[in-house]
Motif scaffolding. Structure first.
Motif, PDB file in Angstrom:
ATOM      1  N   ASP A 100       0.951  -1.407   0.120  1.00 51.34           N
ATOM      2  CA  ASP A 100      -0.027   0.225   0.173  1.00 51.34           C
ATOM      3  C   ASP A 100       0.872   1.215  -0.265  1.00 51.34           C
ATOM      4  O   ASP A 100       0.618   2.224  -0.636  1.00 51.34           O
ATOM      5  CB  ASP A 100      -0.902   0.254   1.091  1.00 51.34           C
ATOM      6  CG  ASP A 100      -2.023  -1.078   1.135  1.00 51.34           C
ATOM      7  OD1 ASP A 100      -2.420  -1.305   0.061  1.00 51.34           O
ATOM      8  OD2 ASP A 100      -2.607  -1.389   1.977  1.00 51.34           O
ATOM      9  N   SER A 101       2.029   1.265   0.703  1.00 55.40           N
ATOM     10  CA  SER A 101       2.800   2.425   0.987  1.00 55.40           C
ATOM     11  C   SER A 101       3.452   2.756  -0.455  1.00 55.40           C
ATOM     12  O   SER A 101       3.887   3.833  -0.598  1.00 55.40           O
ATOM     13  CB  SER A 101       3.824   2.407   1.877  1.00 55.40           C
ATOM     14  OG  SER A 101       4.827   1.257   1.498  1.00 55.40           O
ATOM     15  N   ILE A 102       3.721   1.738  -1.155  1.00 52.44           N
ATOM     16  CA  ILE A 102       4.395   2.218  -2.621  1.00 52.44           C
ATOM     17  C   ILE A 102       3.414   2.228  -3.507  1.00 52.44           C
ATOM     18  O   ILE A 102       3.625   2.370  -4.857  1.00 52.44           O
ATOM     19  CB  ILE A 102       5.457   0.930  -2.979  1.00 52.44           C
ATOM     20  CG1 ILE A 102       4.855  -0.282  -3.202  1.00 52.44           C
ATOM     21  CG2 ILE A 102       6.552   1.013  -1.867  1.00 52.44           C
ATOM     22  CD1 ILE A 102       5.845  -1.575  -3.586  1.00 52.44           C
ATOM     23  N   GLY A 103       2.182   1.985  -3.333  1.00 55.35           N
ATOM     24  CA  GLY A 103       1.039   2.458  -4.277  1.00 55.35           C
ATOM     25  C   GLY A 103       0.723   1.298  -5.531  1.00 55.35           C
ATOM     26  O   GLY A 103       0.344   1.824  -6.652  1.00 55.35           O
ATOM     27  N   THR A 104       1.082   0.108  -5.206  1.00 55.73           N
ATOM     28  CA  THR A 104       0.723  -0.895  -5.890  1.00 55.73           C
ATOM     29  C   THR A 104      -0.518  -1.732  -5.858  1.00 55.73           C
ATOM     30  O   THR A 104      -0.762  -1.890  -4.564  1.00 55.73           O
ATOM     31  CB  THR A 104       2.134  -1.917  -6.115  1.00 55.73           C
ATOM     32  OG1 THR A 104       2.076  -2.684  -7.171  1.00 55.73           O
ATOM     33  CG2 THR A 104       2.055  -2.785  -4.992  1.00 55.73           C
ATOM     34  N   ASP A 105      -1.136  -2.440  -6.776  1.00 58.64           N
ATOM     35  CA  ASP A 105      -2.295  -2.926  -6.606  1.00 58.64           C
ATOM     36  C   ASP A 105      -1.778  -4.399  -6.073  1.00 58.64           C
ATOM     37  O   ASP A 105      -0.540  -5.080  -6.229  1.00 58.64           O
ATOM     38  CB  ASP A 105      -2.977  -3.470  -8.063  1.00 58.64           C
ATOM     39  CG  ASP A 105      -3.582  -2.142  -8.495  1.00 58.64           C
ATOM     40  OD1 ASP A 105      -3.639  -1.170  -7.749  1.00 58.64           O
ATOM     41  OD2 ASP A 105      -3.812  -1.990  -9.766  1.00 58.64           O
ATOM     42  N   HIS A 106      -2.620  -5.042  -5.330  1.00 55.17           N
ATOM     43  CA  HIS A 106      -2.571  -6.355  -4.433  1.00 55.17           C
ATOM     44  C   HIS A 106      -3.809  -7.200  -4.547  1.00 55.17           C
ATOM     45  O   HIS A 106      -4.607  -6.330  -4.272  1.00 55.17           O
ATOM     46  CB  HIS A 106      -1.686  -6.295  -3.417  1.00 55.17           C
ATOM     47  CG  HIS A 106      -2.113  -5.507  -2.352  1.00 55.17           C
ATOM     48  ND1 HIS A 106      -2.948  -6.003  -1.526  1.00 55.17           N
ATOM     49  CD2 HIS A 106      -1.778  -4.435  -1.983  1.00 55.17           C
ATOM     50  CE1 HIS A 106      -3.587  -5.033  -0.484  1.00 55.17           C
ATOM     51  NE2 HIS A 106      -2.562  -3.894  -0.998  1.00 55.17           N
ATOM     52  N   VAL A 107      -3.744  -8.430  -4.393  1.00 52.18           N
ATOM     53  CA  VAL A 107      -4.961  -9.228  -4.415  1.00 52.18           C
ATOM     54  C   VAL A 107      -4.424 -10.769  -3.902  1.00 52.18           C
ATOM     55  O   VAL A 107      -3.593 -11.383  -3.930  1.00 52.18           O
ATOM     56  CB  VAL A 107      -5.505  -9.525  -5.678  1.00 52.18           C
ATOM     57  CG1 VAL A 107      -4.597 -10.014  -6.765  1.00 52.18           C
ATOM     58  CG2 VAL A 107      -7.262 -10.023  -5.776  1.00 52.18           C
ATOM     59  N   GLY A 108      -5.567 -11.127  -2.742  1.00 49.35           N
ATOM     60  CA  GLY A 108      -5.526 -12.527  -2.316  1.00 49.35           C
ATOM     61  C   GLY A 108      -5.329 -12.351  -0.959  1.00 49.35           C
ATOM     62  O   GLY A 108      -5.843 -13.410  -0.343  1.00 49.35           O
ATOM     63  N   THR A 109      -4.752 -11.653  -0.136  1.00 47.21           N
ATOM     64  CA  THR A 109      -4.875 -11.598   1.410  1.00 47.21           C
ATOM     65  C   THR A 109      -5.334  -9.956   1.647  1.00 47.21           C
ATOM     66  O   THR A 109      -5.106  -9.102   0.893  1.00 47.21           O
ATOM     67  CB  THR A 109      -3.609 -11.579   1.918  1.00 47.21           C
ATOM     68  OG1 THR A 109      -2.617 -10.777   1.460  1.00 47.21           O
ATOM     69  CG2 THR A 109      -3.141 -13.200   1.403  1.00 47.21           C
ATOM     70  N   TYR A 110      -5.793 -10.021   2.978  1.00 45.77           N
ATOM     71  CA  TYR A 110      -6.651  -8.675   3.397  1.00 45.77           C
ATOM     72  C   TYR A 110      -6.290  -8.525   4.894  1.00 45.77           C
ATOM     73  O   TYR A 110      -6.508  -9.297   5.657  1.00 45.77           O
ATOM     74  CB  TYR A 110      -7.934  -8.867   3.205  1.00 45.77           C
ATOM     75  CG  TYR A 110      -8.131  -9.207   1.712  1.00 45.77           C
ATOM     76  CD1 TYR A 110      -8.214  -7.920   0.547  1.00 45.77           C
ATOM     77  CD2 TYR A 110      -8.270 -10.294   1.002  1.00 45.77           C
ATOM     78  CE1 TYR A 110      -8.300  -8.156  -0.870  1.00 45.77           C
ATOM     79  CE2 TYR A 110      -8.439 -10.530  -0.363  1.00 45.77           C
ATOM     80  CZ  TYR A 110      -8.204  -9.490  -1.235  1.00 45.77           C
ATOM     81  OH  TYR A 110      -8.331  -9.704  -2.751  1.00 45.77           O
ATOM     82  N   ILE A 111      -6.193  -7.382   5.095  1.00 43.58           N
ATOM     83  CA  ILE A 111      -6.085  -6.947   6.722  1.00 43.58           C
ATOM     84  C   ILE A 111      -7.566  -7.364   7.821  1.00 43.58           C
ATOM     85  O   ILE A 111      -7.341  -7.540   8.670  1.00 43.58           O
ATOM     86  CB  ILE A 111      -5.767  -5.644   6.993  1.00 43.58           C
ATOM     87  CG1 ILE A 111      -6.777  -4.616   6.478  1.00 43.58           C
ATOM     88  CG2 ILE A 111      -4.441  -5.612   6.435  1.00 43.58           C
ATOM     89  CD1 ILE A 111      -6.462  -3.134   6.733  1.00 43.58           C
ATOM     90  N   SER A 112      -8.602  -7.565   6.842  1.00 47.56           N
ATOM     91  CA  SER A 112      -9.745  -7.630   7.466  1.00 47.56           C
ATOM     92  C   SER A 112     -11.065  -8.196   6.769  1.00 47.56           C
ATOM     93  O   SER A 112     -10.747  -8.135   5.608  1.00 47.56           O
ATOM     94  CB  SER A 112     -10.305  -6.332   7.976  1.00 47.56           C
ATOM     95  OG  SER A 112     -10.611  -5.473   7.244  1.00 47.56           O
TER      96      SER A 112
END
Length: 247
Positions: A100-112
């Protein structure tokens, strides 16, 4: 799409540069190709769990590694894989905060759960085309996430639900990235084939596989009229690693 981005101990040692780590040389020969496409996807198969940095069997890569992947041109990081909890939930959460801090997309795991419901499937617009990305893993090496953290595990009921949601969000292209199969096997197993059938029958047009660390076959699926319907890539193999066997 690129396969498994690994960080074995020899890679970490080789990247050491003063007080930090420099991975730019790893991607010099391919960065022009990655950056030259409209949207590039890689399987980040290591958490950035902080020090001490470790290779196999429980990985923790320096923060500079995903940063270098992003600089090489990768836009989306897949995080649902069997090593995502190698530094437990704390490390998995730290990985997401870094991405998140480097502003890239990600998918598959989540903080909540709320974050999962809000962000999966990941909807991306590329050149005016609405693309839905789904990402799941067969397991996490015996580690379980601590609530409320969420890991997308392969579950047929959930997958169908997510595909239907992608359609409701007006996805023009649905991409399912599965971390599955048997390590080092050059052919897909029965479960991979069954899941591929399910995904294609539910309307997924791109099935992209990772985990076996070797390349497995690709196949085009056709509709009853003989028109291409979907591309299934059972395993992309490794993208970067310190695995030494020929395959």
């Amino acid at each position: 799409f690129a396969g498994d981005a690994m960080q074995h101990k020899a890679q970490i040692d080789a990247a050491r540069a003063g007080d930090g780590y420099d991975y730019s040389a790893c991607f010099e020969a391919i960065a022009h190709e990655v950056a030259g496409v409209d949207y590039a996807v890689v399987n980040l198969e290591v958490p950035t769990g902080g020090v001490p940095y470790m290779g196999y069997p429980c990985f923790s890569a320096p923060d500079e590694f995903p940063i270098a992947l992003q600089k090489a041109g990768f836009d989306l990081f897949l995080t649902a894989n069997n090593h995502c909890l190698d530094r437990y939930t704390r490390g998995a959460r730290r990985t997401l905060h870094l991405l998140d801090s480097i502003g890239t997309d990600h998918v598959g795991t989540y903080i909540s759960t709320e974050s999962s419901e809000r962000s999966h499937p990941l909807m991306v617009q590329v050149n005016g085309i609405r693309i839905a990305f789904l990402n799941y893993t067969y397991g996490t090496n015996g580690f379980s996430p601590t609530l409320p953290f969420v890991v997308n595990y392969i579950d047929s009921t959930k997958i169908k639900k997510d595909i239907h949601r992608a359609k409701a969000l007006n996805a023009e292209l649905i991409v399912a990235c599965l971390h599955w199969g048997d390590e080092y096997q050059l052919l897909p197993n029965k479960r991979q084939k069954e899941l591929a059938d399910l995904l294609v029958n539910e309307g997924v047009q791109l099935v992209i596989g990772t985990h076996p660390h070797v390349i497995q076959p690709m196949e085009l699926r056709y509709d009853p009229q003989g028109n291409p319907r979907a591309l299934v890539v059972y395993s992309l193999g490794n993208f970067i690693s310190n695995m030494k066997t020929r395959d």
